[in-house]
Design an enzyme around this catalytic site. Sequence first.
Site, PDB file in Angstrom:
ATOM      1  N   SER A   6       0.842  -1.186   0.000  1.00  0.00           N
ATOM      2  CA  SER A   6       0.000   0.000   0.000  1.00  0.00           C
ATOM      3  C   SER A   6       0.881   1.241   0.000  1.00  0.00           C
ATOM      4  O   SER A   6       1.969   1.243   0.583  1.00  0.00           O
ATOM      5  CB  SER A   6      -0.898   0.013   1.241  1.00  0.00           C
ATOM      6  OG  SER A   6      -1.575   1.251   1.351  1.00  0.00           O
ATOM      7  N   LYS A  14       2.108  -2.943   6.192  1.00  0.00           N
ATOM      8  CA  LYS A  14       2.226  -2.943   4.732  1.00  0.00           C
ATOM      9  C   LYS A  14       3.648  -2.612   4.317  1.00  0.00           C
ATOM     10  O   LYS A  14       4.058  -2.729   3.231  1.00  0.00           O
ATOM     11  CB  LYS A  14       1.245  -1.957   4.100  1.00  0.00           C
ATOM     12  CG  LYS A  14      -0.196  -2.433   4.231  1.00  0.00           C
ATOM     13  CD  LYS A  14      -0.392  -3.690   3.451  1.00  0.00           C
ATOM     14  CE  LYS A  14      -1.795  -4.230   3.456  1.00  0.00           C
ATOM     15  NZ  LYS A  14      -1.975  -5.330   2.569  1.00  0.00           N
ATOM     16  N   TYR A  57      -1.751  -0.001  10.309  1.00  0.00           N
ATOM     17  CA  TYR A  57      -1.856  -0.387   8.906  1.00  0.00           C
ATOM     18  C   TYR A  57      -0.545  -0.117   8.173  1.00  0.00           C
ATOM     19  O   TYR A  57      -0.051  -0.965   7.431  1.00  0.00           O
ATOM     20  CB  TYR A  57      -3.014   0.366   8.235  1.00  0.00           C
ATOM     21  CG  TYR A  57      -3.227  -0.015   6.789  1.00  0.00           C
ATOM     22  CD1 TYR A  57      -3.897  -1.189   6.472  1.00  0.00           C
ATOM     23  CD2 TYR A  57      -2.762   0.782   5.754  1.00  0.00           C
ATOM     24  CE1 TYR A  57      -4.093  -1.559   5.146  1.00  0.00           C
ATOM     25  CE2 TYR A  57      -2.963   0.428   4.436  1.00  0.00           C
ATOM     26  CZ  TYR A  57      -3.624  -0.741   4.130  1.00  0.00           C
ATOM     27  OH  TYR A  57      -3.821  -1.100   2.822  1.00  0.00           O
TER      28      TYR A  57
END
Length: 100
Positions: free
Chosen positions: A83, A100, A96
């Site tokens: 991401s 990633k 998050y």
Amino acid sequence: ETWHPHASLLVNCAGITRDNWISKMDITKQWDNVIDVNLRATFLTCRYFLDEDRVEALFPKGATSATDVAVGSNSASIVNVGSVVSEQGNMGQVNYAASK
């Protein structure tokens, strides 16, 4: 259980978010949950995909470099989808971004 011997491609693209400020982030419900799905599951899926039989086919005994690795019918590919958040974070997504 072993992986299907003819599978030659694994794509990991799972990702969830549990946004919150880091000072208010619940370790289990927000941090661990995101890390488990986005990072741990990717690792475990790769590990399952590269079972002992596949590794022996891809990396013959004595292989010490990429040039020693078998290609052709014994080849396999793994695609792990990341991401942009891993490079340019969003507010409330420290969990998050780390995954990633």
